[in-house]
Design a protein around this motif. Sequence first.
Motif, PDB file in Angstrom:
ATOM      1  N   GLU A   1      38.489  10.132  89.905  1.00  0.00           N
ATOM      2  CA  GLU A   1      38.682  10.036  91.354  1.00  0.00           C
ATOM      3  C   GLU A   1      38.384  11.359  92.052  1.00  0.00           C
ATOM      4  N   ALA A   2      38.827  12.464  91.456  1.00  0.00           N
ATOM      5  CA  ALA A   2      38.605  13.781  92.058  1.00  0.00           C
ATOM      6  C   ALA A   2      37.116  14.084  92.157  1.00  0.00           C
ATOM      7  N   ARG A   3      36.365  13.757  91.122  1.00  0.00           N
ATOM      8  CA  ARG A   3      34.908  13.974  91.161  1.00  0.00           C
ATOM      9  C   ARG A   3      34.266  13.134  92.266  1.00  0.00           C
ATOM     10  N   GLN A   4      34.722  11.901  92.412  1.00  0.00           N
ATOM     11  CA  GLN A   4      34.167  11.039  93.461  1.00  0.00           C
ATOM     12  C   GLN A   4      34.486  11.584  94.846  1.00  0.00           C
ATOM     13  N   ILE A   5      35.698  12.037  95.049  1.00  0.00           N
ATOM     14  CA  ILE A   5      36.094  12.611  96.346  1.00  0.00           C
ATOM     15  C   ILE A   5      35.235  13.820  96.667  1.00  0.00           C
TER      16      ILE A   5
ATOM     17  N   GLU B   1      52.943  17.301  93.646  1.00  0.00           N
ATOM     18  CA  GLU B   1      52.661  16.423  94.774  1.00  0.00           C
ATOM     19  C   GLU B   1      52.357  15.002  94.308  1.00  0.00           C
ATOM     20  N   LEU B   2      51.607  14.894  93.227  1.00  0.00           N
ATOM     21  CA  LEU B   2      51.257  13.577  92.693  1.00  0.00           C
ATOM     22  C   LEU B   2      52.400  12.955  91.895  1.00  0.00           C
ATOM     23  N   GLY B   3      53.312  13.793  91.429  1.00  0.00           N
ATOM     24  CA  GLY B   3      54.432  13.302  90.633  1.00  0.00           C
ATOM     25  C   GLY B   3      54.031  12.885  89.234  1.00  0.00           C
ATOM     26  N   VAL B   4      52.977  13.506  88.722  1.00  0.00           N
ATOM     27  CA  VAL B   4      52.490  13.158  87.388  1.00  0.00           C
ATOM     28  C   VAL B   4      51.894  14.399  86.733  1.00  0.00           C
TER      29      VAL B   4
ATOM     30  N   VAL C   1      39.159  19.945  88.571  1.00  0.00           N
ATOM     31  CA  VAL C   1      37.907  19.574  87.909  1.00  0.00           C
ATOM     32  C   VAL C   1      37.429  20.726  87.020  1.00  0.00           C
ATOM     33  N   ALA C   2      37.513  21.945  87.515  1.00  0.00           N
ATOM     34  CA  ALA C   2      37.081  23.103  86.724  1.00  0.00           C
ATOM     35  C   ALA C   2      37.897  23.233  85.442  1.00  0.00           C
ATOM     36  N   VAL C   3      39.209  23.110  85.551  1.00  0.00           N
ATOM     37  CA  VAL C   3      40.068  23.206  84.355  1.00  0.00           C
ATOM     38  C   VAL C   3      39.760  22.048  83.407  1.00  0.00           C
ATOM     39  N   SER C   4      39.558  20.876  83.953  1.00  0.00           N
ATOM     40  CA  SER C   4      39.265  19.705  83.124  1.00  0.00           C
ATOM     41  C   SER C   4      37.956  19.854  82.370  1.00  0.00           C
ATOM     42  N   GLU C   5      36.974  20.450  83.003  1.00  0.00           N
ATOM     43  CA  GLU C   5      35.680  20.636  82.351  1.00  0.00           C
ATOM     44  C   GLU C   5      35.697  21.791  81.365  1.00  0.00           C
ATOM     45  N   GLU C   6      36.399  22.847  81.695  1.00  0.00           N
ATOM     46  CA  GLU C   6      36.451  24.022  80.816  1.00  0.00           C
ATOM     47  C   GLU C   6      37.499  23.881  79.713  1.00  0.00           C
ATOM     48  N   LEU C   7      38.559  23.121  80.005  1.00  0.00           N
ATOM     49  CA  LEU C   7      39.730  23.021  79.121  1.00  0.00           C
ATOM     50  C   LEU C   7      40.264  24.409  78.760  1.00  0.00           C
ATOM     51  N   ASN C   8      40.199  25.285  79.751  1.00  0.00           N
ATOM     52  CA  ASN C   8      40.655  26.661  79.581  1.00  0.00           C
ATOM     53  C   ASN C   8      40.911  27.237  80.978  1.00  0.00           C
ATOM     54  N   PHE C   9      42.131  27.684  81.213  1.00  0.00           N
ATOM     55  CA  PHE C   9      42.481  28.199  82.533  1.00  0.00           C
ATOM     56  C   PHE C   9      41.742  29.484  82.869  1.00  0.00           C
ATOM     57  N   GLY C  10      41.551  30.352  81.896  1.00  0.00           N
ATOM     58  CA  GLY C  10      40.861  31.617  82.142  1.00  0.00           C
ATOM     59  C   GLY C  10      39.415  31.409  82.560  1.00  0.00           C
TER      60      GLY C  10
ATOM     61  N   LEU D   1      43.535  16.896  78.863  1.00  0.00           N
ATOM     62  CA  LEU D   1      43.886  15.948  79.918  1.00  0.00           C
ATOM     63  C   LEU D   1      44.895  14.927  79.400  1.00  0.00           C
ATOM     64  N   THR D   2      45.861  14.601  80.222  1.00  0.00           N
ATOM     65  CA  THR D   2      46.731  13.469  79.929  1.00  0.00           C
ATOM     66  C   THR D   2      45.961  12.211  80.318  1.00  0.00           C
ATOM     67  N   PRO D   3      46.433  11.031  79.945  1.00  0.00           N
ATOM     68  CA  PRO D   3      45.767   9.813  80.415  1.00  0.00           C
ATOM     69  C   PRO D   3      45.698   9.759  81.953  1.00  0.00           C
ATOM     70  N   ALA D   4      46.758  10.170  82.618  1.00  0.00           N
ATOM     71  CA  ALA D   4      46.749  10.209  84.087  1.00  0.00           C
ATOM     72  C   ALA D   4      45.728  11.232  84.583  1.00  0.00           C
ATOM     73  N   GLY D   5      45.617  12.356  83.881  1.00  0.00           N
ATOM     74  CA  GLY D   5      44.650  13.378  84.249  1.00  0.00           C
ATOM     75  C   GLY D   5      43.218  12.892  84.102  1.00  0.00           C
ATOM     76  N   ALA D   6      42.954  12.132  83.050  1.00  0.00           N
ATOM     77  CA  ALA D   6      41.603  11.589  82.839  1.00  0.00           C
ATOM     78  C   ALA D   6      41.248  10.613  83.964  1.00  0.00           C
ATOM     79  N   ALA D   7      42.198   9.777  84.354  1.00  0.00           N
ATOM     80  CA  ALA D   7      41.957   8.836  85.449  1.00  0.00           C
ATOM     81  C   ALA D   7      41.781   9.584  86.766  1.00  0.00           C
TER      82      ALA D   7
END
Length: 83
Positions: A67-71, A42-45, A10-19, A57-63
């Motif tokens: 889910e990750a935010r909900q969890i 682990e997810l194979g994607v 989630v952090a990487v997705s929001e920042e779009l920057n690993f650093g 984000l890839t399309p799979a990453g966006a989806a």
Amino acid sequence: MELRQLRYFVAVSEELNFGRAAAREHIVQSALSQQIQRLERELGVRLLERTTHYVALTPAGAAFLVEARQILAHVERAAQVDE
């Protein structure tokens, strides 16, 4: 899959920057990157497209982000039940 991997993703997705995501999560960038790679294996994607100057984000990453935010929100609510 570990909750910390979800938080890191989630952090990487929001920042779009690993650093910046690593700084936000108070870990070194290499550890964050390794955890994201483990999650993807682990997810194979592929969740993120990345180059040295670009993260998206890839399309799979966006989806998966939805889910990750909900969890994480469910876990937070569960932790507050005793309060």
